[in-house]
Write an enzyme that holds these catalytic residues in place. Structure first.
Site, mmCIF file in Angstrom:
data_model
loop_
_atom_site.group_PDB
_atom_site.id
_atom_site.type_symbol
_atom_site.label_atom_id
_atom_site.label_comp_id
_atom_site.label_asym_id
_atom_site.label_seq_id
_atom_site.Cartn_x
_atom_site.Cartn_y
_atom_site.Cartn_z
ATOM 1 N N CYS A 284 -0.974 6.484 9.785
ATOM 2 C CA CYS A 284 0.214 5.803 10.300
ATOM 3 C C CYS A 284 -0.138 4.467 10.939
ATOM 4 C CB CYS A 284 0.871 6.614 11.402
ATOM 5 S SG CYS A 284 1.527 8.155 10.869
ATOM 6 N N GLU B 27 0.839 -1.201 0.000
ATOM 7 C CA GLU B 27 0.000 0.000 0.000
ATOM 8 C C GLU B 27 0.875 1.253 0.000
ATOM 9 O OE1 GLU B 27 -4.137 -1.334 2.089
ATOM 10 O OE2 GLU B 27 -2.560 -0.696 3.434
HETATM 11 N N1 SAH Z 1 9.405 1.047 10.091
HETATM 12 C C1 SAH Z 1 9.571 2.465 9.971
HETATM 13 C C2 SAH Z 1 8.679 3.053 8.916
HETATM 14 C C3 SAH Z 1 7.210 3.065 9.252
HETATM 15 S S1 SAH Z 1 6.818 4.680 9.684
HETATM 16 C C4 SAH Z 1 9.359 3.108 11.323
HETATM 17 O O1 SAH Z 1 8.836 2.456 12.221
HETATM 18 O O2 SAH Z 1 9.725 4.247 11.510
HETATM 19 C C5 SAH Z 1 5.304 4.592 10.417
HETATM 20 C C6 SAH Z 1 5.241 5.497 11.616
HETATM 21 O O3 SAH Z 1 3.938 5.375 12.201
HETATM 22 C C7 SAH Z 1 6.220 5.063 12.688
HETATM 23 O O4 SAH Z 1 6.637 6.150 13.455
HETATM 24 C C8 SAH Z 1 5.339 4.141 13.502
HETATM 25 O O5 SAH Z 1 5.881 3.900 14.743
HETATM 26 C C9 SAH Z 1 4.048 4.905 13.515
HETATM 27 N N2 SAH Z 1 2.865 4.063 13.794
HETATM 28 C C10 SAH Z 1 2.737 2.747 13.572
HETATM 29 N N3 SAH Z 1 1.516 2.332 13.920
HETATM 30 C C11 SAH Z 1 0.856 3.433 14.364
HETATM 31 C C12 SAH Z 1 -0.463 3.659 14.826
HETATM 32 N N4 SAH Z 1 -1.326 2.662 14.893
HETATM 33 N N5 SAH Z 1 -0.805 4.906 15.175
HETATM 34 C C13 SAH Z 1 0.079 5.927 15.059
HETATM 35 N N6 SAH Z 1 1.331 5.778 14.628
HETATM 36 C C14 SAH Z 1 1.711 4.543 14.283
#
Ligand code: SAH
Length: 345
Positions: A336, A79
């Site tokens: 996110c 996605e």
């Molecule tokens: N693996 C990398 C890239 C993904 S970024 C990383 O973790 O940085 C996605 C971002 O959204 C990251 O900061 C992650 O921690 C955050 N994230 C993941 N799930 C989320 C959620 N359910 N609600 C808000 N932020 C979330």
């Protein structure tokens, strides 16, 4: 053989012609790159012009966020998200500014407790073409739609970019060179993979894009529970690494982004706030991004916005630059941590 391997044996100027053509949103096939010699055109004609195929597009109610499910040549899917925001400050015919969120892997091996992508498991890394073609896909989508252009790229979709180091590095360099996207308009977000973080500092070819770390707690035991990939010595490493980061990337636009999603009763109390202030003050130039949690698992509950605002004020009082992320696209699970290809599972 993939296109990248074929191009390796070609002189630089021919590689330039191909990439310039591929990044031109008005062109729809190799045949239309008129600068190419006949024999090269013959050689590349069997490579797909676009390596990703849209199989589902979902638009948020307000129309500003679009999520695309893309199929890859081996049938896997990923996605990617387009976010439009009105920006009245600048005058340009089209007043929308567009940010695209790209995936770097099919699935993700990091398995963060709060993230939907981790629940899919890990399938494979994306190739350079698949990384670049997510951008080219949105570029064409916008050109057709309203003549808009991609302004910002965030590597915050599915997957962990630093576990796909070589392909991500190459794609970033292609975006900067042929996509004409400034390096400060690109952000790479990571869970904090130590070997990858070390490598990007030592590697002279790694472009100075913006760096963001998914932190979510500055208390090791809590972070480890949320992010099983958390290494025991990670914060000690991070403090030391940040010195090298600032020594290498000295521009004012370079800072370490810290991302913090708010989980009620887990990482949003005063103890966590104090720990964040203490850690962040040892990291040099940082910018803290507070993120409202988007429900994905049913296990966690997001903190009240009041708490994010309180943290923002306290952190600002301590001298930090702090923003609260305005989440977009929750209604189509495009925010996110919500990307999990669930339409087809
Ligand atoms: N693996 C990398 C890239 C993904 S970024 C990383 O973790 O940085 C996605 C971002 O959204 C990251 O900061 C992650 O921690 C955050 N994230 C993941 N799930 C989320 C959620 N359910 N609600 C808000 N932020 C979330």
């Amino acid at each position: 053989m993939n296109l990248k391997e074929l191009l390796q044996n070609q002189p630089r100027y021919k590689q330039d012609q191909i990439w310039q053509g591929k990044f031109d949103s008005h062109l729809n096939s190799y045949d239309q790159i008129t600068t190419l010699s006949k024999d090269l055109r013959e050689k590349i004609k069997d490579f797909p012009w676009l390596s990703v195929k849209p199989i589902l597009l979902q638009k948020s109610k307000d129309g500003n966020t679009v999520k695309a499910l893309l199929e890859l040549s081996d049938g896997q899917t990923i996605e990617t998200v387009l976010m439009g925001r009105v920006n009245k400050r600048e005058t340009r015919e089209n007043e929308f500014r567009y940010t695209i969120c790209l995936s770097t892997q099919v699935g993700c091996p990091m398995n963060c407790a709060f993230c939907a992508t981790g629940k899919m498991g890990f399938k494979r890394n994306l190739s350079v073409d698949e990384l670049v073609d997510q951008y080219r896909f949105w570029q064409r989508h916008l050109a057709e739609k309203d003549g808009g252009e991609v302004d910002n790229i965030v590597l915050m979709g599915q997957g962990e970019p630093l576990l796909n180091y070589d392909n991500v590095k190459e794609a970033l360099n292609l975006f900067i060179k042929y996509g004409k996207i400034g390096q400060s308009k690109i952000t790479m977000s990571t869970c904090g993979v130590i070997p990858g973080m070390k490598k990007m500092i030592e590697d002279s070819d790694f472009p100075p894009v913006r760096f963001a770390l998914s932190l979510h707690s500055a208390i090791p035991e809590i972070r480890k529970k949320l992010m099983p990939s958390h290494a025991d010595n990670f914060f000690e490493f991070l403090i030391d690494w940040s010195k090298q980061y600032h020594a290498k990337f000295t521009s004012r636009t370079q800072f370490i982004g810290l991302e913090y999603s708010f989980l009620s009763g887990i990482n949003d109390d005063d103890k966590n706030l104090k720990a964040l202030i203490k850690l962040a003050s040892k990291l040099g130039r940082v910018r803290i991004n507070l993120i409202p949690y988007n429900d994905t698992t049913g296990i966690f509950v997001g903190s009240d916005m009041e708490i994010l605002k309180k943290w923002q004020k306290k952190l600002m009082d301590s001298g930090f630059t702090v923003t609260i992320r305005l989440s977009q696209g929750q209604d189509i699970a495009a925010a996110c941590g919500q990307l999990r290809n669930d339409q087809i599972s």
